[in-house]
Design a protein around this motif. Sequence first.
Motif, PDB file in Angstrom:
ATOM      1  N   GLN A 119       0.851  -1.190   0.000  1.00  0.00           N
ATOM      2  CA  GLN A 119       0.000   0.000   0.000  1.00  0.00           C
ATOM      3  C   GLN A 119       0.889   1.243   0.000  1.00  0.00           C
ATOM      4  OE1 GLN A 119      -3.207  -0.211  -0.382  1.00  0.00           O
ATOM      5  NE2 GLN A 119      -3.450  -2.412   0.027  1.00  0.00           N
ATOM      6  N   SER A 120       0.359   2.350  -0.496  1.00  0.00           N
ATOM      7  CA  SER A 120       1.151   3.579  -0.503  1.00  0.00           C
ATOM      8  C   SER A 120       1.220   4.164   0.903  1.00  0.00           C
ATOM      9  CB  SER A 120       0.533   4.610  -1.457  1.00  0.00           C
ATOM     10  OG  SER A 120      -0.657   5.151  -0.899  1.00  0.00           O
ATOM     11  N   ALA A 121       2.328   4.834   1.196  1.00  0.00           N
ATOM     12  CA  ALA A 121       2.479   5.468   2.503  1.00  0.00           C
ATOM     13  C   ALA A 121       1.410   6.535   2.706  1.00  0.00           C
ATOM     14  CB  ALA A 121       3.877   6.072   2.631  1.00  0.00           C
ATOM     15  N   ALA A 122       1.036   7.250   1.636  1.00  0.00           N
ATOM     16  CA  ALA A 122       0.012   8.297   1.748  1.00  0.00           C
ATOM     17  C   ALA A 122      -1.326   7.696   2.152  1.00  0.00           C
ATOM     18  CB  ALA A 122      -0.114   9.040   0.422  1.00  0.00           C
ATOM     19  N   TYR A 123      -1.680   6.558   1.547  1.00  0.00           N
ATOM     20  CA  TYR A 123      -2.956   5.922   1.886  1.00  0.00           C
ATOM     21  C   TYR A 123      -2.932   5.411   3.330  1.00  0.00           C
ATOM     22  CZ  TYR A 123      -6.718   2.591   2.238  1.00  0.00           C
ATOM     23  OH  TYR A 123      -7.826   1.913   2.672  1.00  0.00           O
ATOM     24  N   LEU A 124      -1.825   4.821   3.753  1.00  0.00           N
ATOM     25  CA  LEU A 124      -1.746   4.308   5.121  1.00  0.00           C
ATOM     26  C   LEU A 124      -1.793   5.441   6.138  1.00  0.00           C
ATOM     27  CD1 LEU A 124       0.943   1.491   4.698  1.00  0.00           C
ATOM     28  CD2 LEU A 124      -1.540   1.245   4.842  1.00  0.00           C
ATOM     29  N   ARG A 125      -1.114   6.553   5.865  1.00  0.00           N
ATOM     30  CA  ARG A 125      -1.174   7.703   6.781  1.00  0.00           C
ATOM     31  C   ARG A 125      -2.603   8.232   6.880  1.00  0.00           C
ATOM     32  NH1 ARG A 125       3.936   9.099   4.558  1.00  0.00           N
ATOM     33  NH2 ARG A 125       2.910  10.338   2.943  1.00  0.00           N
ATOM     34  N   MET A 126      -3.246   8.355   5.738  1.00  0.00           N
ATOM     35  CA  MET A 126      -4.622   8.842   5.729  1.00  0.00           C
ATOM     36  C   MET A 126      -5.532   7.910   6.533  1.00  0.00           C
ATOM     37  SD  MET A 126      -7.146   9.273   2.441  1.00  0.00           S
ATOM     38  CE  MET A 126      -7.299   7.473   2.339  1.00  0.00           C
ATOM     39  N   SER A 127      -5.360   6.615   6.370  1.00  0.00           N
ATOM     40  CA  SER A 127      -6.208   5.647   7.076  1.00  0.00           C
ATOM     41  C   SER A 127      -5.981   5.706   8.576  1.00  0.00           C
ATOM     42  CB  SER A 127      -5.930   4.237   6.556  1.00  0.00           C
ATOM     43  OG  SER A 127      -6.266   4.131   5.189  1.00  0.00           O
ATOM     44  N   LEU A 128      -4.731   5.776   9.002  1.00  0.00           N
ATOM     45  CA  LEU A 128      -4.441   5.838  10.431  1.00  0.00           C
ATOM     46  C   LEU A 128      -5.047   7.080  11.065  1.00  0.00           C
ATOM     47  CD1 LEU A 128      -0.740   4.579  10.408  1.00  0.00           C
ATOM     48  CD2 LEU A 128      -2.695   3.430  11.470  1.00  0.00           C
ATOM     49  N   ARG A 129      -4.942   8.203  10.389  1.00  0.00           N
ATOM     50  CA  ARG A 129      -5.514   9.437  10.936  1.00  0.00           C
ATOM     51  C   ARG A 129      -7.034   9.377  10.958  1.00  0.00           C
ATOM     52  NH1 ARG A 129      -1.193  13.093   7.549  1.00  0.00           N
ATOM     53  NH2 ARG A 129       0.557  12.824   8.980  1.00  0.00           N
ATOM     54  N   ALA A 130      -7.628   8.699   9.962  1.00  0.00           N
ATOM     55  CA  ALA A 130      -9.085   8.559   9.933  1.00  0.00           C
ATOM     56  C   ALA A 130      -9.567   7.684  11.089  1.00  0.00           C
ATOM     57  CB  ALA A 130      -9.528   7.963   8.598  1.00  0.00           C
ATOM     58  N   TYR A 131      -8.814   6.641  11.400  1.00  0.00           N
ATOM     59  CA  TYR A 131      -9.164   5.824  12.568  1.00  0.00           C
ATOM     60  C   TYR A 131      -9.037   6.649  13.847  1.00  0.00           C
ATOM     61  CZ  TYR A 131      -9.140   1.408   9.944  1.00  0.00           C
ATOM     62  OH  TYR A 131      -9.426   0.373   9.083  1.00  0.00           O
ATOM     63  N   LEU A 132      -8.011   7.466  13.883  1.00  0.00           N
ATOM     64  CA  LEU A 132      -7.749   8.233  15.096  1.00  0.00           C
ATOM     65  C   LEU A 132      -8.816   9.296  15.334  1.00  0.00           C
ATOM     66  CD1 LEU A 132      -5.582   8.300  17.316  1.00  0.00           C
ATOM     67  CD2 LEU A 132      -4.366  10.024  15.986  1.00  0.00           C
ATOM     68  N   ASP A 133      -9.287   9.952  14.278  1.00  0.00           N
ATOM     69  CA  ASP A 133     -10.288  11.008  14.477  1.00  0.00           C
ATOM     70  C   ASP A 133     -11.722  10.490  14.369  1.00  0.00           C
ATOM     71  OD1 ASP A 133     -10.998  10.842  11.732  1.00  0.00           O
ATOM     72  OD2 ASP A 133      -9.713  12.524  11.165  1.00  0.00           O
ATOM     73  N   GLY A 134     -11.889   9.196  14.113  1.00  0.00           N
ATOM     74  CA  GLY A 134     -13.212   8.607  14.109  1.00  0.00           C
ATOM     75  C   GLY A 134     -13.943   8.668  12.786  1.00  0.00           C
ATOM     76  N   SER A 135     -13.354   9.267  11.750  1.00  0.00           N
ATOM     77  CA  SER A 135     -14.043   9.328  10.466  1.00  0.00           C
ATOM     78  C   SER A 135     -14.081   7.975   9.768  1.00  0.00           C
ATOM     79  CB  SER A 135     -13.399  10.379   9.551  1.00  0.00           C
ATOM     80  OG  SER A 135     -12.030  10.093   9.332  1.00  0.00           O
ATOM     81  N   ARG A 136     -13.201   7.074  10.163  1.00  0.00           N
ATOM     82  CA  ARG A 136     -13.288   5.672   9.735  1.00  0.00           C
ATOM     83  C   ARG A 136     -13.511   4.835  10.986  1.00  0.00           C
ATOM     84  NH1 ARG A 136      -9.129   2.112   5.916  1.00  0.00           N
ATOM     85  NH2 ARG A 136     -10.250   0.134   6.129  1.00  0.00           N
ATOM     86  N   ALA A 137     -14.666   4.184  11.038  1.00  0.00           N
ATOM     87  CA  ALA A 137     -15.091   3.534  12.273  1.00  0.00           C
ATOM     88  C   ALA A 137     -14.464   2.164  12.450  1.00  0.00           C
ATOM     89  CB  ALA A 137     -16.616   3.405  12.291  1.00  0.00           C
ATOM     90  N   SER A 138     -13.831   1.965  13.581  1.00  0.00           N
ATOM     91  CA  SER A 138     -13.363   0.652  14.022  1.00  0.00           C
ATOM     92  C   SER A 138     -12.913   0.789  15.462  1.00  0.00           C
ATOM     93  CB  SER A 138     -12.208   0.134  13.169  1.00  0.00           C
ATOM     94  OG  SER A 138     -11.645  -1.033  13.764  1.00  0.00           O
ATOM     95  N   GLY A 139     -13.595   0.084  16.356  1.00  0.00           N
ATOM     96  CA  GLY A 139     -13.179   0.130  17.749  1.00  0.00           C
ATOM     97  C   GLY A 139     -11.787  -0.449  17.948  1.00  0.00           C
ATOM     98  N   ILE A 140     -11.468  -1.485  17.180  1.00  0.00           N
ATOM     99  CA  ILE A 140     -10.152  -2.118  17.301  1.00  0.00           C
ATOM    100  C   ILE A 140      -9.062  -1.172  16.817  1.00  0.00           C
ATOM    101  CG2 ILE A 140      -8.701  -3.985  16.411  1.00  0.00           C
ATOM    102  CD1 ILE A 140     -11.179  -5.781  16.482  1.00  0.00           C
ATOM    103  N   MET A 141      -9.261  -0.569  15.641  1.00  0.00           N
ATOM    104  CA  MET A 141      -8.231   0.302  15.098  1.00  0.00           C
ATOM    105  C   MET A 141      -8.187   1.655  15.803  1.00  0.00           C
ATOM    106  SD  MET A 141      -6.089  -0.929  13.065  1.00  0.00           S
ATOM    107  CE  MET A 141      -5.393   0.667  12.668  1.00  0.00           C
ATOM    108  N   ALA A 142      -9.303   2.124  16.350  1.00  0.00           N
ATOM    109  CA  ALA A 142      -9.264   3.366  17.126  1.00  0.00           C
ATOM    110  C   ALA A 142      -8.340   3.193  18.321  1.00  0.00           C
ATOM    111  CB  ALA A 142     -10.669   3.747  17.584  1.00  0.00           C
ATOM    112  N   GLN A 143      -8.416   2.039  18.975  1.00  0.00           N
ATOM    113  CA  GLN A 143      -7.529   1.749  20.095  1.00  0.00           C
ATOM    114  C   GLN A 143      -6.083   1.623  19.626  1.00  0.00           C
ATOM    115  OE1 GLN A 143      -7.836   1.578  23.309  1.00  0.00           O
ATOM    116  NE2 GLN A 143      -5.956   0.541  23.904  1.00  0.00           N
ATOM    117  N   ALA A 144      -5.881   0.900  18.538  1.00  0.00           N
ATOM    118  CA  ALA A 144      -4.522   0.677  18.047  1.00  0.00           C
ATOM    119  C   ALA A 144      -3.868   1.983  17.605  1.00  0.00           C
ATOM    120  CB  ALA A 144      -4.546  -0.319  16.893  1.00  0.00           C
ATOM    121  N   ALA A 145      -4.624   2.833  16.901  1.00  0.00           N
ATOM    122  CA  ALA A 145      -4.052   4.080  16.385  1.00  0.00           C
ATOM    123  C   ALA A 145      -3.798   5.095  17.479  1.00  0.00           C
ATOM    124  CB  ALA A 145      -4.974   4.672  15.322  1.00  0.00           C
ATOM    125  N   SER A 146      -4.418   4.908  18.657  1.00  0.00           N
ATOM    126  CA  SER A 146      -4.232   5.869  19.743  1.00  0.00           C
ATOM    127  C   SER A 146      -2.938   5.631  20.517  1.00  0.00           C
ATOM    128  CB  SER A 146      -5.416   5.796  20.713  1.00  0.00           C
ATOM    129  OG  SER A 146      -5.402   4.567  21.438  1.00  0.00           O
TER     130      SER A 146
END
Length: 353
Positions: A196-223
Motif C-alpha cells: 500500500q502507498s504510505a500516503a494511503y496508510l497515513r490517511m487511514s491511520l488518521r481517519a481511525y484516530l479522528d473517528g471518520s473511519r469507524a473501528s473500535g479495534i483500530m481506534a484503540q490501536a491508532a491511539s
Amino acid sequence: MRHIWQTLAALALLAAVSGGAVVTLGLYNVSARVGHLPGVSWVLHTAFRNSVRLRAERPPQLPDLSDPALIELGARHYDTACRACHAAPGVAQSPTMAAMVPPPPHIETAVQGWQPHHLHWITANGIKMTGMPQWPAARDDDVWPVVAFLTAVQNGMTGAAYAALTRLPQGDAPQAYCRGCHTPALGAHVPPLGGQSAAYLRMSLRAYLDGSRASGIMAQAASRPSPAELDALATWFAQQPAPTHAPPPMPPPLIAQGRALAHAATADPDVPACAACHGPNASESAATSPTLAGLPPAYIRQQLLLWRAGTRGGGSRAQLMRVAAQNLSDADITALTAYYTTLETNGTSLENE
C-alpha cells in the motif's frame, strides 16, 4: 376516597422534598469506601442482567466464533483495551480494580452465564454507572472478534494460552504491536499492509484516530503511537513487500462478471468506475486509494458491505465509495470480490491458472 388521594399527594410531596434534600444538601454519601446500602447491589445487578436479556437480539447467523484467527484478533484487542479492568485468564485483578464500586468482574467470571449475542450487546453498548464503556465505533461486525475471545474464555482458556495469543513479535515497539495483527495468520480478518502507498496508510491511520473511519479495534490501536510514530509506521509498512496469496478457486463466469463491474461506468456520472481509482489491474492505485490486489477475499467483501451500508468512512474519496457501493447487490459484491481476489499483486489474473 378524597382522603386517600390527599394522603397519596402528601406522600408524593414528601418524597420529592426528601429526594431534593438528598441531592442539593449532599446527604447521600458517594464514597466508594462506604459502598451501597444493603440490597442495592442485588437490585442493580438483577436489573442489568434482565435488561441485557431483553435487548440483546440473536443475529440470523453467527460468525465462526471458534476461528483461531478471530479469537486471536479479539484477544490482542482485549489485552490493550480491556485487561486493565478485567485482568486476563489465569491472572489476578489488581487491588485498584478490585476496590472499585461496583468492581469490574474478573474476565473468567464476567463471561459466565451469557450467550454470544449477550456478550456482543454488552461489549457494544457498555453498562451505565459501572465504568464499562460503549464500543467506540458503530459497527456490529467489529465487536465479534472480542466475542470470539470471550467465548474461548468461557470454554476454559488458560493463562498460558492467553499469553501465547497476545505475545508480540520481536522488533521496535510500534511496529511489533501492529505486526501482531497484520500478519498472514490473521489474514481473513486483517489486511496485509505491504504494497500500500504510505500516503494511503497515513490517511487511514488518521481517519481511525479522528473517528471518520469507524473501528473500535483500530481506534484503540491508532491511539497508542504518537503522531510521528504513526507516520513512521505508514512509511515502514509501505516499504514492505506486497503480499502473495493463493485464493480459493473462483468460477470464471463470476470473475468475468466482477471484471465487467470493476471497469464499467456507474449510474452516477460524477462517480468513476472502480478501476479509475484502484487501477486497471488493482495494483497501481491513486495515492489515496488502497491497492486491492493481494487483499483477503473476506476483507474485500466486508469493506464493500460496510460501504453499501454507509458505515465505512475515512479519506477524501469516502463519499465517492459510498455512492458507488450503495446500489451493489449481494451478487455484485460476490462478483467483485471474486475478481479482485484473482489478481496477483503485479496485476496478473489467476483466472486461467
